[in-house]
Design an enzyme around this catalytic site. Structure first.
Site, PDB file in Angstrom:
ATOM      1  N   LYS A 189      19.345  24.245  18.699  1.00 25.29           N
ATOM      2  CA  LYS A 189      20.611  24.876  18.280  1.00 25.29           C
ATOM      3  C   LYS A 189      20.790  24.679  16.781  1.00 25.29           C
ATOM      4  O   LYS A 189      21.071  23.579  16.307  1.00 25.29           O
ATOM      5  CB  LYS A 189      21.819  24.271  18.999  1.00 25.29           C
ATOM      6  CG  LYS A 189      23.043  25.171  18.787  1.00 25.29           C
ATOM      7  CD  LYS A 189      24.368  24.467  18.890  1.00 25.29           C
ATOM      8  CE  LYS A 189      24.844  23.841  17.614  1.00 25.29           C
ATOM      9  NZ  LYS A 189      25.166  24.768  16.503  1.00 25.29           N
ATOM     10  N   GLY A 242      22.936  15.485  11.208  1.00 26.89           N
ATOM     11  CA  GLY A 242      24.271  15.956  10.850  1.00 26.89           C
ATOM     12  C   GLY A 242      25.166  14.775  10.551  1.00 26.89           C
ATOM     13  O   GLY A 242      24.697  13.691  10.168  1.00 26.89           O
ATOM     14  N   SER A 243      26.452  14.965  10.739  1.00 28.41           N
ATOM     15  CA  SER A 243      27.414  13.919  10.394  1.00 28.41           C
ATOM     16  C   SER A 243      27.313  12.736  11.355  1.00 28.41           C
ATOM     17  O   SER A 243      26.953  12.896  12.524  1.00 28.41           O
ATOM     18  CB  SER A 243      28.831  14.489  10.442  1.00 28.41           C
ATOM     19  OG  SER A 243      29.109  14.934  11.753  1.00 28.41           O
ATOM     20  N   GLY A 247      26.969  12.535  15.410  1.00 24.03           N
ATOM     21  CA  GLY A 247      25.876  11.700  15.920  1.00 24.03           C
ATOM     22  C   GLY A 247      26.372  10.741  16.990  1.00 24.03           C
ATOM     23  O   GLY A 247      25.749  10.563  18.045  1.00 24.03           O
ATOM     24  N   CYS A 300      21.932  14.717   2.752  1.00 25.17           N
ATOM     25  CA  CYS A 300      22.305  13.432   3.343  1.00 25.17           C
ATOM     26  C   CYS A 300      21.893  12.268   2.449  1.00 25.17           C
ATOM     27  O   CYS A 300      22.546  11.238   2.426  1.00 25.17           O
ATOM     28  CB  CYS A 300      21.700  13.286   4.730  1.00 25.17           C
ATOM     29  SG  CYS A 300      19.962  13.652   4.770  1.00 25.17           S
TER      30      CYS A 300
HETATM   31  P1  NDP Z   1      28.165  18.487  11.903  1.00 25.75           P
HETATM   32  O1  NDP Z   1      27.650  17.121  12.078  1.00 25.75           O
HETATM   33  O2  NDP Z   1      29.424  18.867  12.587  1.00 25.75           O
HETATM   34  O3  NDP Z   1      27.059  19.586  12.333  1.00 25.75           O
HETATM   35  C1  NDP Z   1      25.696  19.323  12.578  1.00 25.75           C
HETATM   36  C2  NDP Z   1      25.261  20.021  13.861  1.00 25.75           C
HETATM   37  O4  NDP Z   1      25.969  19.469  14.968  1.00 25.75           O
HETATM   38  C3  NDP Z   1      25.554  21.523  13.879  1.00 25.75           C
HETATM   39  O5  NDP Z   1      24.540  22.209  14.570  1.00 25.75           O
HETATM   40  C4  NDP Z   1      26.857  21.558  14.654  1.00 25.75           C
HETATM   41  O6  NDP Z   1      27.158  22.794  15.235  1.00 25.75           O
HETATM   42  C5  NDP Z   1      26.637  20.491  15.692  1.00 25.75           C
HETATM   43  N1  NDP Z   1      27.875  19.994  16.266  1.00 25.75           N
HETATM   44  C6  NDP Z   1      29.106  19.966  15.697  1.00 25.75           C
HETATM   45  N2  NDP Z   1      30.017  19.436  16.543  1.00 25.75           N
HETATM   46  C7  NDP Z   1      29.359  19.143  17.681  1.00 25.75           C
HETATM   47  C8  NDP Z   1      29.754  18.589  18.922  1.00 25.75           C
HETATM   48  N3  NDP Z   1      31.028  18.259  19.160  1.00 25.75           N
HETATM   49  N4  NDP Z   1      28.805  18.415  19.864  1.00 25.75           N
HETATM   50  C9  NDP Z   1      27.525  18.773  19.645  1.00 25.75           C
HETATM   51  N5  NDP Z   1      27.096  19.309  18.492  1.00 25.75           N
HETATM   52  C10 NDP Z   1      27.992  19.485  17.513  1.00 25.75           C
HETATM   53  O7  NDP Z   1      28.321  18.772  10.368  1.00 25.75           O
HETATM   54  P2  NDP Z   1      29.242  19.877   9.667  1.00 25.75           P
HETATM   55  O8  NDP Z   1      28.448  21.095   9.515  1.00 25.75           O
HETATM   56  O9  NDP Z   1      30.555  20.025  10.356  1.00 25.75           O
HETATM   57  O10 NDP Z   1      29.506  19.204   8.260  1.00 25.75           O
HETATM   58  C11 NDP Z   1      30.541  18.224   8.152  1.00 25.75           C
HETATM   59  C12 NDP Z   1      30.040  17.044   7.370  1.00 25.75           C
HETATM   60  O11 NDP Z   1      28.940  16.456   8.037  1.00 25.75           O
HETATM   61  C13 NDP Z   1      29.496  17.376   5.987  1.00 25.75           C
HETATM   62  O12 NDP Z   1      30.499  17.504   5.036  1.00 25.75           O
HETATM   63  C14 NDP Z   1      28.613  16.202   5.744  1.00 25.75           C
HETATM   64  O13 NDP Z   1      29.369  15.118   5.316  1.00 25.75           O
HETATM   65  C15 NDP Z   1      28.032  15.891   7.112  1.00 25.75           C
HETATM   66  N6  NDP Z   1      26.702  16.481   7.294  1.00 25.75           N
HETATM   67  C16 NDP Z   1      25.631  15.668   7.155  1.00 25.75           C
HETATM   68  C17 NDP Z   1      24.356  16.195   7.251  1.00 25.75           C
HETATM   69  C18 NDP Z   1      23.155  15.341   7.107  1.00 25.75           C
HETATM   70  O14 NDP Z   1      22.065  15.862   6.850  1.00 25.75           O
HETATM   71  N7  NDP Z   1      23.256  14.046   7.297  1.00 25.75           N
HETATM   72  C19 NDP Z   1      24.123  17.619   7.472  1.00 25.75           C
HETATM   73  C20 NDP Z   1      25.339  18.378   7.662  1.00 25.75           C
HETATM   74  C21 NDP Z   1      26.564  17.804   7.551  1.00 25.75           C
HETATM   75  P3  NDP Z   1      28.080  23.817  14.411  1.00 25.75           P
HETATM   76  O15 NDP Z   1      27.181  24.358  13.379  1.00 25.75           O
HETATM   77  O16 NDP Z   1      28.507  24.846  15.361  1.00 25.75           O
HETATM   78  O17 NDP Z   1      29.219  23.030  13.864  1.00 25.75           O
END
Ligand code: NDP
Length: 498
Positions: A189, A242-243, A247, A300
């Site tokens: 996804k 991701g965040s 996580g 990140c």
């Molecule tokens: P998220 O952690 O929300 O998104 C990462 C992935 O997780 C996306 O595919 C997202 O889907 C999915 N996701 C979101 N919510 C859920 C859930 N409840 N259950 C399962 N999967 C989920 O990051 P964001 O895009 O919202 O960014 C927010 C903040 O996260 C950023 O400002 C940054 O601080 C951090 N971030 C960190 C990253 C890293 O590489 N460490 C990368 C991206 C973000 P969807 O796209 O539909 O939201």
């Protein structure tokens, strides 16, 4: 500096880009027929609508993945055969590099030159794991003459991958490459902000000869499709980037469902520590700028906390402000641009709110701080430098994920180490000094998955990447990543006497 703005309707043609889900070897609409708008942050225009998958689509994709896994069409291929197909996939990605890069740039606003570099990075990563997989041996146990014992690695089964938007082809590839190389079937996804290139990747995988069902890609939202993958009873492992907040949710999903394994690569607030005996101040400044302004700071491992020894703090900040001019946002489609847009309006507003918070907390705004290129309709933020900050400020503790560096002065080596470690994160770090003993002391003391000495954020496919503390669990890249997608089996053969 590129300053061309895109008037509405002037983006390159994207009508040929994929927009349906890829399930069981074919492009299909979401089961419910739902879609969502794919908006380009380059100009704020909607490119087209993309399939919005949810739990029903996850069920279909997981079932296809399970069937393909059980069939053995991929999972039981000889490793050298999987190697051949994955090397072919790498060639196809290379062939289509410019088109894939355009998808990335239009989808999430990264400069086209960086997008091409990212695609090349995905090619290198695929090649690394393809080449590795037929060179990894199992073990024979030292159990004595009355038995032959073997420890072998087997694929885990159906793997769910949930990835972010900041590197739309590289983040999936870091996980896909070792997962596929070791024989798993995958349901991916991508982030809602950047689904296009992941769908293109699925089509190329099919062209390369990856059997139907082995790689499924479901565009959709995290709270629906992402959560359904995390909670699915027939998904054996989830790998996530991701965040840290999301996580942690995957750990909950696993605990409330089938105890699937969870690999996490999460956030960071990485310390980039410059001592007064920095060997090359201009190099330190250039790499510090790239470490926070590259990819608009949406990284990140961004060097978002700049710890500078007091005696050189002013000099470093003056040089950094001069360097930042090279990073003023430009048209992402112009090859000369170094910094493009933020991924979307929400991320831009989030970053601007953090800048307000920094000013409100009393940090000194030394450069930037506002939206840029508003006339383009896109979502751009100026390179922003805060000086004289304290480590307890929000801008020093929370992941901003934008081109905003928080500079914090420190006095002694002990202070520098203490402040560097004073964070819930532990992804990466750097130290700049000409004293090899100080560098070693720092490297040993820092609680982070990577320490760079006299450079910032260097890595290689042969080196693991991942975090201590709330930056994650497990590692991407290197042969260690194979451990994420395999499980150990012990075979104990009793050798009977005649
Ligand atoms: P998220 O952690 O929300 O998104 C990462 C992935 O997780 C996306 O595919 C997202 O889907 C999915 N996701 C979101 N919510 C859920 C859930 N409840 N259950 C399962 N999967 C989920 O990051 P964001 O895009 O919202 O960014 C927010 C903040 O996260 C950023 O400002 C940054 O601080 C951090 N971030 C960190 C990253 C890293 O590489 N460490 C990368 C991206 C973000 P969807 O796209 O539909 O939201």
């Amino acid at each position: 500096m590129a300053t061309t703005a895109h008037a509405t309707g002037t983006l390159p043609d994207s009508s040929r880009f994929p927009r349906q889900a890829f399930v069981d070897g074919a492009f299909v609409d979401a089961a419910a027929g739902a879609t969502f708008a794919c908006v380009s942050p380059v100009s704020g225009e909607t490119l087209f609508d993309v399939a919005a998958c949810d739990a029903d689509d996850v069920d279909l994709a997981v079932a296809a993945a399970r069937r393909s896994f059980e069939s053995g069409a991929w999972s039981r291929l000889a490793p050298r055969e999987r190697r051949r197909v994955l090397l072919r996939l790498a060639e196809l990605i290379k062939r289509d590099r410019d088109e894939l890069a355009l998808m990335i740039t239009l989808d999430m606003g990264k400069p086209i030159g960086d997008a091409k570099g990212e695609v090349s990075g995905a090619v290198a990563c695929l090649r690394y794991f393809a080449e590795a997989v037929d060179k990894v041996y199992g073990e024979v146990g030292p159990t004595g003459p009355s038995a032959v014992t073997m420890v072998t690695r087997e694929p885990i089964g159906v793997v769910g991958l949930v990835v972010p938007w900041n590197y739309p082809i590289l983040m999936p590839t870091w996980k896909l490459a070792p997962a596929l190389a070791t024989g798993n079937s995958v349901v991916l996804k991508p982030a809602e902000q950047s689904p296009i290139v992941a769908l293109a990747l699925a089509a190329l995988a099919a062209e390369a000869g990856i059997p139907p069902g082995v790689l499924n890609v479901l565009p959709g939202f995290g709270e629906t499709a992402g959560q359904a993958l995390g909670r699915h009873m027939d998904v054996d492992k989830v790998a996530f980037t991701g965040s840290s907040e999301v996580g942690k949710l995957f750990l909950v999903y696993a605990g409330q469902s089938n105890m699937k394994g969870v690999q996490l690569e999460c956030g960071g607030k990485s310390p980039n520590v410059i001592f007064a005996d920095v060997p090359d101040i201009d190099l330190a400044v250039a790499e510090s700028a790239e470490g926070i302004f590259g990819n608009s700071g949406q990284v990140c491992s961004a060097g978002s906390r700049l710890l500078v020894q007091e005696s050189i703090a002013d000099e470093i900040l003056e040089k950094l402000a001069a360097e930042a001019v090279k990073w003023l946002p430009g048209d992402p489609l112009d090859p000369a641009t170094r910094m493009g847009s933020m991924v979307d309006q929400e991320q831009m507003e989030r970053v601007l709110r953090y800048i307000d918070a920094g000013t409100g907390e009393g940090a000194e705004l030394r450069l930037g701080g506002t939206r840029a290129r508003a006339e383009s309709g896109g979502f751009y933020v100026e390179p922003t430098i805060f000086g004289g900050a304290r480590n307890d400020m929000r801008i020093a503790q929370e992941e901003i994920f934008g081109p905003v560096v928080t500079a914090i002065p420190f006095a002694s080596e002990a202070d520098g180490v203490r402040i560097a470690n004073d964070t819930v994160y532990g992804l990466t770090s750097a130290v700049w000094t000409r004293d090899i003993n100080k560098a070693h002391r720092f490297a040993r003391s820092i609680r982070a998955g990577t320490v760079c000495v006299n450079c910032y954020d260097r890595g290689d496919n042969s080196l693991p990447f991942g975090g201590f503390k709330q930056s994650g669990i497990g590692r991407d890249k290197s042969l260690h990543a194979l451990e994420n997608y395999t499980q150990l089996k012990t075979t104990y053969i009793n050798v009977l006497d005649d």
